[in-house]
Scaffold this motif. Sequence first.
Motif, PDB file in Angstrom:
ATOM      1  N   ARG A 199       0.761  -1.269   0.026  1.00  0.00           N
ATOM      2  CA  ARG A 199       0.087  -0.157   0.125  1.00  0.00           C
ATOM      3  C   ARG A 199       0.606   1.218   0.017  1.00  0.00           C
ATOM      4  O   ARG A 199       0.585   2.178  -0.593  1.00  0.00           O
ATOM      5  N   TYR A 200       2.015   1.199   0.730  1.00  0.00           N
ATOM      6  CA  TYR A 200       2.694   2.242   0.977  1.00  0.00           C
ATOM      7  C   TYR A 200       3.552   2.569  -0.658  1.00  0.00           C
ATOM      8  O   TYR A 200       3.696   3.778  -1.003  1.00  0.00           O
ATOM      9  N   LEU A 201       3.828   1.588  -1.113  1.00  0.00           N
ATOM     10  CA  LEU A 201       4.357   1.601  -2.599  1.00  0.00           C
ATOM     11  C   LEU A 201       3.357   2.168  -3.633  1.00  0.00           C
ATOM     12  O   LEU A 201       3.876   2.966  -4.324  1.00  0.00           O
ATOM     13  N   ASP A 202       2.103   1.723  -3.289  1.00  0.00           N
ATOM     14  CA  ASP A 202       1.198   2.185  -4.350  1.00  0.00           C
ATOM     15  C   ASP A 202       0.960   3.734  -4.012  1.00  0.00           C
ATOM     16  O   ASP A 202       0.768   4.375  -5.054  1.00  0.00           O
ATOM     17  N   GLY A 203       0.812   4.127  -2.957  1.00  0.00           N
ATOM     18  CA  GLY A 203       0.679   5.747  -2.413  1.00  0.00           C
ATOM     19  C   GLY A 203       1.808   6.310  -2.996  1.00  0.00           C
ATOM     20  O   GLY A 203       1.770   7.624  -3.350  1.00  0.00           O
ATOM     21  N   LEU A 204       3.100   5.818  -2.800  1.00  0.00           N
ATOM     22  CA  LEU A 204       4.210   6.526  -3.342  1.00  0.00           C
ATOM     23  C   LEU A 204       4.049   6.704  -4.701  1.00  0.00           C
ATOM     24  O   LEU A 204       4.340   7.832  -5.466  1.00  0.00           O
ATOM     25  N   ALA A 205       3.698   5.885  -5.539  1.00  0.00           N
ATOM     26  CA  ALA A 205       3.698   5.988  -6.908  1.00  0.00           C
ATOM     27  C   ALA A 205       2.627   6.890  -7.282  1.00  0.00           C
ATOM     28  O   ALA A 205       2.790   7.739  -8.334  1.00  0.00           O
ATOM     29  N   THR A 206       1.263   6.965  -6.606  1.00  0.00           N
ATOM     30  CA  THR A 206       0.568   7.872  -6.721  1.00  0.00           C
ATOM     31  C   THR A 206       0.852   9.522  -6.506  1.00  0.00           C
ATOM     32  O   THR A 206       0.522  10.233  -7.171  1.00  0.00           O
ATOM     33  N   THR A 207       1.791   9.509  -5.359  1.00  0.00           N
ATOM     34  CA  THR A 207       2.366  10.782  -4.967  1.00  0.00           C
ATOM     35  C   THR A 207       3.298  11.382  -6.195  1.00  0.00           C
ATOM     36  O   THR A 207       3.141  12.464  -6.555  1.00  0.00           O
ATOM     37  N   LEU A 208       4.066  10.496  -6.736  1.00  0.00           N
ATOM     38  CA  LEU A 208       5.117  10.699  -7.619  1.00  0.00           C
ATOM     39  C   LEU A 208       4.337  11.105  -9.076  1.00  0.00           C
ATOM     40  O   LEU A 208       4.772  12.411  -9.600  1.00  0.00           O
ATOM     41  N   THR A 209       3.425  10.573  -9.321  1.00  0.00           N
ATOM     42  CA  THR A 209       2.711  10.645 -10.410  1.00  0.00           C
ATOM     43  C   THR A 209       2.069  12.086 -10.402  1.00  0.00           C
ATOM     44  O   THR A 209       1.817  12.958 -11.321  1.00  0.00           O
ATOM     45  N   LEU A 210       1.211  12.421  -9.328  1.00  0.00           N
ATOM     46  CA  LEU A 210       0.424  13.461  -9.282  1.00  0.00           C
ATOM     47  C   LEU A 210       1.330  14.760  -9.318  1.00  0.00           C
ATOM     48  O   LEU A 210       1.207  15.704  -9.832  1.00  0.00           O
ATOM     49  N   THR A 211       2.362  14.570  -8.570  1.00  0.00           N
ATOM     50  CA  THR A 211       3.332  15.562  -8.341  1.00  0.00           C
ATOM     51  C   THR A 211       4.096  15.937  -9.767  1.00  0.00           C
ATOM     52  O   THR A 211       4.031  17.268 -10.109  1.00  0.00           O
ATOM     53  N   PHE A 212       4.610  15.007 -10.286  1.00  0.00           N
ATOM     54  CA  PHE A 212       5.312  15.372 -11.598  1.00  0.00           C
ATOM     55  C   PHE A 212       4.338  15.727 -12.824  1.00  0.00           C
ATOM     56  O   PHE A 212       4.743  16.529 -13.505  1.00  0.00           O
ATOM     57  N   THR A 213       3.321  15.534 -12.777  1.00  0.00           N
ATOM     58  CA  THR A 213       2.409  15.504 -13.455  1.00  0.00           C
ATOM     59  C   THR A 213       1.872  16.881 -13.637  1.00  0.00           C
ATOM     60  O   THR A 213       1.899  17.817 -14.614  1.00  0.00           O
ATOM     61  N   LYS A 223       6.139  17.702  -1.021  1.00  0.00           N
ATOM     62  CA  LYS A 223       5.523  17.913   0.321  1.00  0.00           C
ATOM     63  C   LYS A 223       4.248  18.159   0.557  1.00  0.00           C
ATOM     64  O   LYS A 223       3.477  17.864   1.216  1.00  0.00           O
ATOM     65  N   GLY A 224       3.633  19.376  -0.266  1.00  0.00           N
ATOM     66  CA  GLY A 224       2.694  19.951  -0.393  1.00  0.00           C
ATOM     67  C   GLY A 224       1.349  18.998  -0.822  1.00  0.00           C
ATOM     68  O   GLY A 224       0.289  19.095  -0.824  1.00  0.00           O
ATOM     69  N   SER A 225       1.875  17.812  -1.706  1.00  0.00           N
ATOM     70  CA  SER A 225       0.956  16.848  -2.351  1.00  0.00           C
ATOM     71  C   SER A 225       0.258  16.045  -1.103  1.00  0.00           C
ATOM     72  O   SER A 225      -0.556  15.434  -1.261  1.00  0.00           O
ATOM     73  N   ALA A 226       0.670  16.118   0.140  1.00  0.00           N
ATOM     74  CA  ALA A 226      -0.028  15.172   0.985  1.00  0.00           C
ATOM     75  C   ALA A 226      -1.324  15.598   1.347  1.00  0.00           C
ATOM     76  O   ALA A 226      -2.153  14.921   2.053  1.00  0.00           O
ATOM     77  N   VAL A 227      -1.576  17.017   1.201  1.00  0.00           N
ATOM     78  CA  VAL A 227      -3.077  17.462   1.552  1.00  0.00           C
ATOM     79  C   VAL A 227      -3.942  16.917   0.605  1.00  0.00           C
ATOM     80  O   VAL A 227      -5.166  16.957   1.042  1.00  0.00           O
ATOM     81  N   VAL A 228      -3.575  16.016  -0.594  1.00  0.00           N
ATOM     82  CA  VAL A 228      -4.773  15.711  -1.258  1.00  0.00           C
ATOM     83  C   VAL A 228      -5.224  14.189  -0.612  1.00  0.00           C
ATOM     84  O   VAL A 228      -6.405  13.989  -1.158  1.00  0.00           O
ATOM     85  N   ALA A 229      -4.374  13.996   0.281  1.00  0.00           N
ATOM     86  CA  ALA A 229      -5.124  12.752   1.115  1.00  0.00           C
ATOM     87  C   ALA A 229      -6.789  13.177   1.617  1.00  0.00           C
ATOM     88  O   ALA A 229      -7.557  12.128   2.019  1.00  0.00           O
ATOM     89  N   VAL A 230      -6.916  14.537   1.963  1.00  0.00           N
ATOM     90  CA  VAL A 230      -8.195  14.724   2.483  1.00  0.00           C
ATOM     91  C   VAL A 230      -9.195  14.722   1.736  1.00  0.00           C
ATOM     92  O   VAL A 230     -10.639  14.893   2.033  1.00  0.00           O
ATOM     93  N   VAL A 231      -9.100  14.592   0.510  1.00  0.00           N
ATOM     94  CA  VAL A 231     -10.239  14.254  -0.444  1.00  0.00           C
ATOM     95  C   VAL A 231     -10.063  13.187  -1.072  1.00  0.00           C
ATOM     96  O   VAL A 231     -10.420  12.851  -2.378  1.00  0.00           O
ATOM     97  N   THR A 232      -9.984  12.217  -0.350  1.00  0.00           N
ATOM     98  CA  THR A 232      -9.920  10.269  -0.588  1.00  0.00           C
ATOM     99  C   THR A 232      -8.894  10.122  -1.537  1.00  0.00           C
ATOM    100  O   THR A 232      -9.318   8.881  -2.044  1.00  0.00           O
ATOM    101  N   ILE A 233      -7.815  10.762  -1.807  1.00  0.00           N
ATOM    102  CA  ILE A 233      -7.033  10.320  -2.885  1.00  0.00           C
ATOM    103  C   ILE A 233      -5.790   9.258  -1.991  1.00  0.00           C
ATOM    104  O   ILE A 233      -5.260  10.032  -1.017  1.00  0.00           O
ATOM    105  N   LEU A 234      -5.607   8.106  -2.224  1.00  0.00           N
ATOM    106  CA  LEU A 234      -4.979   7.278  -1.766  1.00  0.00           C
ATOM    107  C   LEU A 234      -3.510   7.443  -2.027  1.00  0.00           C
ATOM    108  O   LEU A 234      -2.795   6.537  -2.670  1.00  0.00           O
ATOM    109  N   ASP A 235      -3.066   8.571  -1.886  1.00  0.00           N
ATOM    110  CA  ASP A 235      -1.516   8.901  -2.058  1.00  0.00           C
ATOM    111  C   ASP A 235      -0.658   8.257  -0.914  1.00  0.00           C
ATOM    112  O   ASP A 235      -1.068   7.756  -0.109  1.00  0.00           O
ATOM    113  N   LEU A 236       0.579   8.685  -0.791  1.00  0.00           N
ATOM    114  CA  LEU A 236       1.343   8.277   0.193  1.00  0.00           C
ATOM    115  C   LEU A 236       0.835   8.740   1.509  1.00  0.00           C
ATOM    116  O   LEU A 236       0.666   7.566   2.605  1.00  0.00           O
TER     117      LEU A 236
END
Length: 276
Positions: A61-75, A215-228
């Motif tokens: 789950r952590y690795l999947d969240g890490l991939a989501t965080t990196l994809t969202l950030t760099f996109t 670091k700021g991408s962590a806030v997307v978790a509050v809208v149900t996105i399963l990032d890191l």
Amino acid sequence: MTHAVELIAARPAPPSKSQRPLGQQIIGYGLLAIWAMLGLALLWSVISGWDMDKVTRYGPRYLDGLATTLTLTFTSVALGALLSIPVTFARMSKNKVLNAISYSYVYLFRSTPMLLQIFLIYYGLGSFRPELQSLGLWWFFREAWYCALLAMTLNTAAYQAEILRGAIQSVPRGQTEGAQSLGLPASVTFWKIILPQALIVALRPYGNEIILMIKGSAVVAVVTILDLMGQTRYAFSRTFDFQTYLWAAIFYLSMVEALRHTWAALEARLTRHLKR
């Protein structure tokens, strides 16, 4: 002129580490020792509380969240870079309307938290469902991932526009005047002379902006996105173990340090001709 040179020559050099007062050195080493002890205590806490069952269960789950965080950030950073170009030109335009619109956009997104911007897009625009459905845009705004991507793109584009504008304005005016004296077109002057020099100036601020977005991408978790951070909250809700957040901190630290060293190597490579 001679007097100015004498003043510059007479200016005292900044004190080296060995020249600093003994009290400052002791305080500095003391603080360093405290941080080292805290780090060792944290490391011991991780080692002593190591639970392979939790790692096996929540590691994927952590690795999947890490991939989501990196994809969202760099996109979002890539899309923001594209959007920042017309915004930069509008900010530098002599057209008062374009300048006012671009200034308002940059001011708004740089002066409000990204969390608020995500809420306004996800919850605010989501309340206009009939209108969005009639425009054929509901498929976009009903997905939290797309809303977060849009908010992050608009946010970083505002910052990148100011970075690029400042870098372009830092290029000496003599570069433009020299190109004009050679009869070069304005487009060639900008793309071949001004912009390459501006991008070198903007390298470090761009790197800082990417780090801030990670670091700021962590806030997307509050809208149900399963990032890191979202996966971390899920793991904590099942285990009530504070180390779930500790592992998230280690992941974020690793990402930031990897990017920092990569960016430093890239900057050293691209600016090697300036150090000769």
